[in-house]
Design a protein around this motif. Structure first.
Motif, PDB file in Angstrom:
ATOM      1  N   LEU A   1      96.109 112.673  44.679  1.00 31.43           N
ATOM      2  CA  LEU A   1      96.179 113.963  45.362  1.00 31.43           C
ATOM      3  C   LEU A   1      97.568 114.574  45.188  1.00 31.43           C
ATOM      4  O   LEU A   1      97.702 115.775  44.929  1.00 31.43           O
ATOM      5  CB  LEU A   1      95.852 113.808  46.845  1.00 31.43           C
ATOM      6  CG  LEU A   1      95.963 115.075  47.689  1.00 31.43           C
ATOM      7  CD1 LEU A   1      94.984 116.137  47.197  1.00 31.43           C
ATOM      8  CD2 LEU A   1      95.732 114.763  49.146  1.00 31.43           C
ATOM      9  N   TYR A   2      98.588 113.741  45.326  1.00 30.14           N
ATOM     10  CA  TYR A   2      99.959 114.224  45.151  1.00 30.14           C
ATOM     11  C   TYR A   2     100.150 114.803  43.747  1.00 30.14           C
ATOM     12  O   TYR A   2     100.700 115.895  43.586  1.00 30.14           O
ATOM     13  CB  TYR A   2     100.942 113.084  45.407  1.00 30.14           C
ATOM     14  CG  TYR A   2     102.372 113.446  45.132  1.00 30.14           C
ATOM     15  CD1 TYR A   2     103.094 114.230  46.025  1.00 30.14           C
ATOM     16  CD2 TYR A   2     103.014 113.006  43.975  1.00 30.14           C
ATOM     17  CE1 TYR A   2     104.403 114.582  45.777  1.00 30.14           C
ATOM     18  CE2 TYR A   2     104.330 113.344  43.715  1.00 30.14           C
ATOM     19  CZ  TYR A   2     105.019 114.130  44.615  1.00 30.14           C
ATOM     20  OH  TYR A   2     106.318 114.470  44.355  1.00 30.14           O
ATOM     21  N   ASP A   3      99.663 114.081  42.732  1.00 24.80           N
ATOM     22  CA  ASP A   3      99.797 114.555  41.355  1.00 24.80           C
ATOM     23  C   ASP A   3      99.033 115.858  41.144  1.00 24.80           C
ATOM     24  O   ASP A   3      99.516 116.768  40.455  1.00 24.80           O
ATOM     25  CB  ASP A   3      99.298 113.493  40.372  1.00 24.80           C
ATOM     26  CG  ASP A   3     100.192 112.258  40.355  1.00 24.80           C
ATOM     27  OD1 ASP A   3     101.375 112.376  40.765  1.00 24.80           O
ATOM     28  OD2 ASP A   3      99.704 111.181  39.941  1.00 24.80           O
TER      29      ASP A   3
ATOM     30  N   ASN B   1     101.561 123.377  41.163  1.00 23.23           N
ATOM     31  CA  ASN B   1     102.838 124.006  41.525  1.00 23.23           C
ATOM     32  C   ASN B   1     103.052 124.127  43.022  1.00 23.23           C
ATOM     33  O   ASN B   1     103.613 125.097  43.513  1.00 23.23           O
ATOM     34  CB  ASN B   1     102.995 125.383  40.867  1.00 23.23           C
ATOM     35  CG  ASN B   1     103.091 125.286  39.363  1.00 23.23           C
ATOM     36  OD1 ASN B   1     103.620 124.298  38.837  1.00 23.23           O
ATOM     37  ND2 ASN B   1     102.588 126.278  38.668  1.00 23.23           N
ATOM     38  N   VAL B   2     102.588 123.122  43.763  1.00 22.27           N
ATOM     39  CA  VAL B   2     102.862 123.061  45.201  1.00 22.27           C
ATOM     40  C   VAL B   2     104.220 122.398  45.377  1.00 22.27           C
ATOM     41  O   VAL B   2     104.587 121.494  44.626  1.00 22.27           O
ATOM     42  CB  VAL B   2     101.755 122.256  45.922  1.00 22.27           C
ATOM     43  CG1 VAL B   2     102.069 122.080  47.392  1.00 22.27           C
ATOM     44  CG2 VAL B   2     100.421 122.952  45.745  1.00 22.27           C
ATOM     45  N   ASP B   3     104.951 122.851  46.388  1.00 23.22           N
ATOM     46  CA  ASP B   3     106.261 122.285  46.678  1.00 23.22           C
ATOM     47  C   ASP B   3     106.159 120.768  46.870  1.00 23.22           C
ATOM     48  O   ASP B   3     105.176 120.261  47.421  1.00 23.22           O
ATOM     49  CB  ASP B   3     106.817 122.942  47.944  1.00 23.22           C
ATOM     50  CG  ASP B   3     108.207 122.458  48.281  1.00 23.22           C
ATOM     51  OD1 ASP B   3     109.042 122.342  47.366  1.00 23.22           O
ATOM     52  OD2 ASP B   3     108.422 122.180  49.482  1.00 23.22           O
ATOM     53  N   ASP B   4     107.200 120.054  46.408  1.00 23.58           N
ATOM     54  CA  ASP B   4     107.183 118.591  46.441  1.00 23.58           C
ATOM     55  C   ASP B   4     106.990 118.056  47.857  1.00 23.58           C
ATOM     56  O   ASP B   4     106.172 117.150  48.083  1.00 23.58           O
ATOM     57  CB  ASP B   4     108.494 118.040  45.849  1.00 23.58           C
ATOM     58  CG  ASP B   4     108.496 116.536  45.781  1.00 23.58           C
ATOM     59  OD1 ASP B   4     107.521 115.969  45.249  1.00 23.58           O
ATOM     60  OD2 ASP B   4     109.475 115.919  46.261  1.00 23.58           O
ATOM     61  N   GLU B   5     107.719 118.598  48.817  1.00 19.58           N
ATOM     62  CA  GLU B   5     107.625 118.114  50.195  1.00 19.58           C
ATOM     63  C   GLU B   5     106.241 118.392  50.791  1.00 19.58           C
ATOM     64  O   GLU B   5     105.670 117.540  51.468  1.00 19.58           O
ATOM     65  CB  GLU B   5     108.717 118.762  51.055  1.00 19.58           C
ATOM     66  CG  GLU B   5     108.822 118.203  52.461  1.00 19.58           C
ATOM     67  CD  GLU B   5     109.185 116.725  52.481  1.00 19.58           C
ATOM     68  OE1 GLU B   5     108.745 116.042  53.429  1.00 19.58           O
ATOM     69  OE2 GLU B   5     109.876 116.251  51.566  1.00 19.58           O
TER      70      GLU B   5
END
Length: 75
Positions: free
Chosen positions: A8-10, A16-20
């Protein structure tokens, strides 16, 4: 760091969602998955107890019918 779903994180990072934000969303989904696993374990235990109660009820019913039959036949 808390448990996180890397797929999901990947996927969020590739969108292009912010890392946090991606990290928090992945951790929150992983927390829900842990809660669902805990509920599944509790329902499995409950299912076993219900199965035991059904067997106890069946045995009690059979014993009651046998006793009543013996009482009625002897009369």
């Amino acid at each position: 760091m808390a448990l996180m779903m890397s797929s999901l994180y990947d996927a969020l990072r590739s969108a292009n969602v912010d890392d946090e934000k991606a990290r928090k969303a992945a951790e929150e989904v992983a927390n829900y998955e842990e809660k669902l696993n805990a509920f599944d374990k509790r329902f499995t235990t409950l299912d076993g107890r219900l199965n035991l109660l059904q067997w106890m009820l069946g045995f009690n019913l059979a014993a009651t019918v046998a006793i009543l039959f013996r009482l009625l036949v002897k009369s």
